[in-house]
Design a protein around this motif. Sequence first.
Motif, mmCIF file in Angstrom:
data_model
loop_
_atom_site.group_PDB
_atom_site.id
_atom_site.type_symbol
_atom_site.label_atom_id
_atom_site.label_comp_id
_atom_site.label_asym_id
_atom_site.label_seq_id
_atom_site.Cartn_x
_atom_site.Cartn_y
_atom_site.Cartn_z
ATOM 1 N N TYR A 191 0.832 -1.201 0.000
ATOM 2 C CA TYR A 191 0.000 0.000 0.000
ATOM 3 C C TYR A 191 0.870 1.255 0.000
ATOM 4 N N ASP A 192 1.924 1.236 0.823
ATOM 5 C CA ASP A 192 2.844 2.371 0.850
ATOM 6 C C ASP A 192 3.564 2.521 -0.481
ATOM 7 N N ALA A 193 3.855 1.397 -1.127
ATOM 8 C CA ALA A 193 4.550 1.440 -2.412
ATOM 9 C C ALA A 193 3.684 2.109 -3.471
ATOM 10 N N LEU A 194 2.399 1.783 -3.485
ATOM 11 C CA LEU A 194 1.490 2.413 -4.444
ATOM 12 C C LEU A 194 1.372 3.896 -4.169
ATOM 13 N N ARG A 195 1.295 4.253 -2.891
ATOM 14 C CA ARG A 195 1.239 5.667 -2.518
ATOM 15 C C ARG A 195 2.507 6.392 -2.971
ATOM 16 N N ALA A 196 3.635 5.705 -2.912
ATOM 17 C CA ALA A 196 4.912 6.315 -3.291
ATOM 18 C C ALA A 196 5.039 6.515 -4.790
ATOM 19 N N GLY A 197 4.186 5.852 -5.565
ATOM 20 C CA GLY A 197 4.221 6.052 -7.008
ATOM 21 C C GLY A 197 4.549 4.823 -7.816
ATOM 22 N N ALA A 198 4.677 3.660 -7.159
ATOM 23 C CA ALA A 198 4.971 2.435 -7.888
ATOM 24 C C ALA A 198 3.818 2.071 -8.820
ATOM 25 N N SER A 199 4.145 1.432 -9.920
ATOM 26 C CA SER A 199 3.137 1.066 -10.911
ATOM 27 C C SER A 199 2.573 -0.332 -10.705
ATOM 28 N N GLY A 200 3.057 -1.038 -9.691
ATOM 29 C CA GLY A 200 2.558 -2.369 -9.417
ATOM 30 C C GLY A 200 3.582 -3.172 -8.641
ATOM 31 N N PHE A 201 3.266 -4.449 -8.425
ATOM 32 C CA PHE A 201 4.216 -5.271 -7.682
ATOM 33 C C PHE A 201 4.205 -6.701 -8.175
ATOM 34 N N LEU A 202 5.307 -7.393 -7.914
ATOM 35 C CA LEU A 202 5.491 -8.794 -8.288
ATOM 36 C C LEU A 202 5.887 -9.588 -7.059
ATOM 37 N N LEU A 203 5.427 -10.824 -6.983
ATOM 38 C CA LEU A 203 5.923 -11.713 -5.947
ATOM 39 C C LEU A 203 7.311 -12.203 -6.349
ATOM 40 N N LYS A 204 8.171 -12.410 -5.355
ATOM 41 C CA LYS A 204 9.548 -12.820 -5.660
ATOM 42 C C LYS A 204 9.634 -14.201 -6.294
ATOM 43 N N ASP A 205 8.600 -15.016 -6.112
ATOM 44 C CA ASP A 205 8.632 -16.342 -6.735
ATOM 45 C C ASP A 205 7.958 -16.338 -8.105
ATOM 46 N N VAL A 206 7.890 -15.156 -8.712
ATOM 47 C CA VAL A 206 7.271 -15.004 -10.026
ATOM 48 C C VAL A 206 7.932 -15.922 -11.056
ATOM 49 N N ARG A 207 7.131 -16.450 -11.975
ATOM 50 C CA ARG A 207 7.670 -17.272 -13.045
ATOM 51 C C ARG A 207 8.445 -16.403 -14.034
ATOM 52 N N ARG A 208 9.408 -17.019 -14.711
ATOM 53 C CA ARG A 208 10.268 -16.312 -15.655
ATOM 54 C C ARG A 208 9.453 -15.516 -16.686
ATOM 55 N N ASP A 209 8.492 -16.149 -17.321
ATOM 56 C CA ASP A 209 7.716 -15.481 -18.368
ATOM 57 C C ASP A 209 6.894 -14.324 -17.813
ATOM 58 N N ASP A 210 6.380 -14.512 -16.588
ATOM 59 C CA ASP A 210 5.575 -13.452 -15.980
ATOM 60 C C ASP A 210 6.431 -12.247 -15.612
ATOM 61 N N LEU A 211 7.669 -12.494 -15.202
ATOM 62 C CA LEU A 211 8.590 -11.402 -14.891
ATOM 63 C C LEU A 211 8.854 -10.566 -16.139
ATOM 64 N N VAL A 212 9.171 -11.235 -17.228
ATOM 65 C CA VAL A 212 9.462 -10.543 -18.483
ATOM 66 C C VAL A 212 8.239 -9.771 -18.966
ATOM 67 N N HIS A 213 7.083 -10.418 -18.897
ATOM 68 C CA HIS A 213 5.837 -9.764 -19.318
ATOM 69 C C HIS A 213 5.573 -8.527 -18.473
ATOM 70 N N ALA A 214 5.761 -8.630 -17.166
ATOM 71 C CA ALA A 214 5.494 -7.505 -16.260
ATOM 72 C C ALA A 214 6.380 -6.311 -16.587
ATOM 73 N N VAL A 215 7.648 -6.565 -16.832
ATOM 74 C CA VAL A 215 8.572 -5.479 -17.165
ATOM 75 C C VAL A 215 8.134 -4.785 -18.453
ATOM 76 N N ARG A 216 7.747 -5.566 -19.442
ATOM 77 C CA ARG A 216 7.300 -4.976 -20.714
ATOM 78 C C ARG A 216 6.029 -4.160 -20.537
ATOM 79 N N VAL A 217 5.084 -4.690 -19.769
ATOM 80 C CA VAL A 217 3.806 -4.012 -19.564
ATOM 81 C C VAL A 217 3.994 -2.675 -18.846
ATOM 82 N N VAL A 218 4.745 -2.694 -17.755
ATOM 83 C CA VAL A 218 4.940 -1.469 -16.978
ATOM 84 C C VAL A 218 5.779 -0.462 -17.750
ATOM 85 N N ALA A 219 6.797 -0.932 -18.454
ATOM 86 C CA ALA A 219 7.628 -0.020 -19.241
ATOM 87 C C ALA A 219 6.826 0.643 -20.354
ATOM 88 N N ALA A 220 5.777 -0.033 -20.815
ATOM 89 C CA ALA A 220 4.943 0.513 -21.888
ATOM 90 C C ALA A 220 3.930 1.528 -21.373
#
Length: 222
Positions: free
Chosen positions: A91-120
Motif C-alpha cells: 500500500y505504501d509502495a502504491l502511494r509512493a508512485g509504484a506502478s505495481g508489484f510482483l511476488l519474488k517467486d514469479v515465473r520467468r515469463d511473468d517477470l518478463v511480461h510484467a517489465v514490458r507491460v509497466v515499461a509501456a
Amino acid sequence: MSIRVVVADDQELVRAGFSMILDAQPDIEVVAEAGDGAQAIAAVREHRPDLLLLDIRMPVMDGIEAARAVCADGDCRVLMLTTFDLDDYVYDALRAGASGFLLKDVRRDDLVHAVRVVAAGESLLSPSVTTRLIADFTSRAAPRAVAPPSERLSALTGREQETLRMMARGLSNAEIAREMVVSEHTVKTHVSNVLTKLGLRDRVQAVIAAYETGLVVPGDTH
C-alpha cells in the motif's frame, strides 16, 4: 529500442537471477544492479533507466523511500518486488508512485511480461486485483484531508470522470467501451486524458485518485 532496467535487491542471488532472465531478452537491457535503496536511487540517476525493479524490504534505505525518491525525480517507472501477496508495504509502495508489484517467486515469463507491460506505460495489476487492492488500501489508510472531488477533478470532462469511475470499478477498456457505447479507441483517449490532466503515471495511480477524491468509495459497484 531496448527497455533499460535497474534491478535492486539486497539478496545477491535473487538480484543476479532476475538480471540474467531480463538481460537474455532481445528487447530488455539491465544497465545496473543495486543492493539497497540508496544504491538504487544512485543507479537510476546515473543510468536513467526506463524501469526500476525494486525490492520493498532492503537495508540502508527501504524500497518505499527509494520508490518515492525515484518517482519524484523523473520518468523512471517502478515495479516493486515483495514476498507476500498483500504485504502491508504494498500500500505504501502504491502511494509512493509504484506502478505495481510482483511476488519474488514469479515465473520467468511473468517477470518478463510484467517489465514490458509497466515499461509501456500500463499498470501491472489486473483490473480485478487493482480494485481489491486499492479498496483495501484506502480502508487501511489513515484519514487525511483531500481536495474535494469538484476541485481536483474539475479539469476532467463528464465523460472523463465517468471513465475514471469505471476504471476504479476494475473495468477494462473493452468493458468501459461497451458500457459507454463508444469505441475502445475513444476509451483509450479518455484514459490518456485522465492521466495527463491529473498528472498521474498510470491506471493504478488513477484508481487511487478516484478513491482519494471520493469519486468512488470502497465497495461502490455503480
